[in-house]
Design an enzyme around this catalytic site. Structure first.
Site, mmCIF file in Angstrom:
data_model
loop_
_atom_site.group_PDB
_atom_site.id
_atom_site.type_symbol
_atom_site.label_atom_id
_atom_site.label_comp_id
_atom_site.label_asym_id
_atom_site.label_seq_id
_atom_site.Cartn_x
_atom_site.Cartn_y
_atom_site.Cartn_z
ATOM 1 N N LEU A 295 0.822 -1.181 -0.101
ATOM 2 C CA LEU A 295 0.012 -0.176 -0.101
ATOM 3 C C LEU A 295 0.855 1.249 -0.030
ATOM 4 O O LEU A 295 2.083 1.458 0.573
ATOM 5 C CB LEU A 295 -0.928 0.117 1.235
ATOM 6 C CG LEU A 295 -1.895 -1.271 1.286
ATOM 7 C CD1 LEU A 295 -2.720 -1.047 2.533
ATOM 8 C CD2 LEU A 295 -2.690 -1.418 -0.039
ATOM 9 N N HIS B 218 -3.336 4.370 -2.380
ATOM 10 C CA HIS B 218 -4.311 3.537 -1.444
ATOM 11 C C HIS B 218 -4.998 4.312 -0.307
ATOM 12 O O HIS B 218 -6.379 4.138 -0.239
ATOM 13 C CB HIS B 218 -3.890 2.330 -1.015
ATOM 14 C CG HIS B 218 -3.424 1.266 -2.165
ATOM 15 N ND1 HIS B 218 -1.985 1.083 -2.350
ATOM 16 C CD2 HIS B 218 -3.823 0.466 -3.316
ATOM 17 C CE1 HIS B 218 -1.672 0.030 -3.396
ATOM 18 N NE2 HIS B 218 -2.878 -0.056 -3.805
ATOM 19 N N LYS C 33 -5.563 5.447 -12.053
ATOM 20 C CA LYS C 33 -4.448 5.178 -12.952
ATOM 21 C C LYS C 33 -4.579 3.891 -13.660
ATOM 22 O O LYS C 33 -4.048 3.944 -14.823
ATOM 23 C CB LYS C 33 -3.163 4.728 -11.697
ATOM 24 C CG LYS C 33 -1.832 4.396 -12.553
ATOM 25 C CD LYS C 33 -0.878 4.124 -11.694
ATOM 26 C CE LYS C 33 -0.771 2.712 -10.852
ATOM 27 N NZ LYS C 33 -0.853 1.457 -11.845
ATOM 28 N N SER D 224 2.050 0.292 -6.648
ATOM 29 C CA SER D 224 2.863 -0.546 -5.672
ATOM 30 C C SER D 224 4.248 -1.260 -6.436
ATOM 31 O O SER D 224 5.125 -1.305 -5.688
ATOM 32 C CB SER D 224 2.098 -2.045 -5.495
ATOM 33 O OG SER D 224 1.006 -1.609 -4.860
ATOM 34 N N ARG D 225 4.208 -1.131 -7.656
ATOM 35 C CA ARG D 225 5.471 -1.458 -8.606
ATOM 36 C C ARG D 225 6.531 -0.509 -8.291
ATOM 37 O O ARG D 225 7.764 -1.046 -8.417
ATOM 38 C CB ARG D 225 5.267 -1.536 -9.986
ATOM 39 C CG ARG D 225 4.240 -3.055 -10.297
ATOM 40 C CD ARG D 225 3.967 -2.988 -12.059
ATOM 41 N NE ARG D 225 3.553 -4.464 -11.948
ATOM 42 C CZ ARG D 225 2.370 -4.797 -12.338
ATOM 43 N NH1 ARG D 225 1.498 -3.572 -12.113
ATOM 44 N NH2 ARG D 225 1.778 -6.171 -12.438
#
Ligand code: PAF
Length: 282
Positions: A33, A37, A151, A188-189
């Site tokens: 997260l 988020h 996104k 998250s990437r």
């Protein structure tokens, strides 16, 4: 904060909430997260009595096994982060078996053609996997409202289509993209990027902004060609696709019309990590 690990436990708890007429906001995530988020969680807290956050790296939406393997899994840190936001948050962190039982397989969905554009062309079966998990999670959590970031704009549209086609009684709420100070869309990437790659990836948003300026006077084809040229010159980023599409049906823009709204979408790789971003053009 309570973390549930099985759908049976979530379902019993949700039943008690329904008896008390509590409204449920839901933020489905794959964990790792970040502020983006948390902004969805905060929106959900404003609109609902309680909030569920699911944390589940869904295998059936990955078309690349190495991407699935390397996807960050940080449940303890995620729970700690959620604790900083508020009290009435419940986490559902199932394992693969709890969701898929014996067969880890996606169902097939039709989203009236949305699934064949952009991400659908490059990630075979991705939206079947997304539809499978989101439908199952909606059936388990039965939220009043569910929150998704722009996104993944195509995903957001597909989920809206899913609930309308399958008559799922959930209000799907989209939220603007949350960006790092450099403009890089939060993902998250991003956690997997080296410092240099993280810095260089801001190029994606900078290029989108310049493309938006150009779209005022140039055709969609010319703007896309210009974007391709910029990426060809960049030493670290490799463009997978740039697309300018109608925001309502995601069809490629052939000729601009004053009555329509458009968005520009980019997918690019850096250090073998796939990043996506998009902005509204008008
Ligand atoms: O956007 C994501 O993180 C995932 O695609 C979602 C919606 C949680 C489904 O696994």
């Amino acid at each position: 904060m309570t973390t549930f690990y099985t759908q049976n436990d979530v379902k019993s708890f949700v039943q008690t909430l329904k008896l008390k007429n509590k409204t449920i906001g839901f933020v489905p995530t794959m964990g790792a997260l970040h502020e983006g988020h948390l902004s969805l969680v905060k929106n959900a807290m404003t609109d609902n009595d309680i909030v569920f956050v699911s944390i589940f790296v869904n295998p059936t939406q990955f078309d690349n096994s190495s991407d699935l393997e390397k996807y960050p899994r940080t449940l303890d840190a995620d729970v700690d982060l959620l604790k900083t936001v508020g009290e009435n948050i419940y986490v559902y962190a199932p394992n693969v078996q709890d969701i898929y039982k014996k067969e880890v397989k996606a169902e097939n969905f039709s989203y009236d053609g949305l699934e064949f554009e952009m991400e659908g062309k490059f990630r075979t079966g991705h939206f079947d996997g997304v539809g499978t998990i989101v439908k199952r999670l909606f059936e388990i959590v039965t939220p009043n409202n569910a929150y998704f970031g722009e996104k993944d704009f195509q995903q957001l549209m597909i989920i809206k289509k899913l609930v309308s086609k399958y008559h799922i009684p959930v209000n799907v709420v989209g939220s603007e993209i949350y960006r790092e100070a450099s403009g890089l869309a939060m993902s998250s990437r991003n956690q997997r990027l080296s410092d240099e790659a993280r810095k260089e990836s801001a190029f994606i948003y900078q290029t989108l902004l310049k493309a938006k300026e150009k779209f005022g006077t140039k055709s969609a084809t010319k703007v896309k060609e210009w974007v391709q040229e910029q990426f060809e010159k960049h030493p670290l980023l490799t463009l997978e696709y740039v697309e300018i599409a109608n925001s309502k049906n995601l069809k490629t823009v052939k000729r601009k019309s004053k009555n329509e709204t458009y968005r520009i979408f980019i997918a690019a790789f850096i250090e073998n990590i796939r990043l996506i971003d998009n902005i509204a053009l008008n």
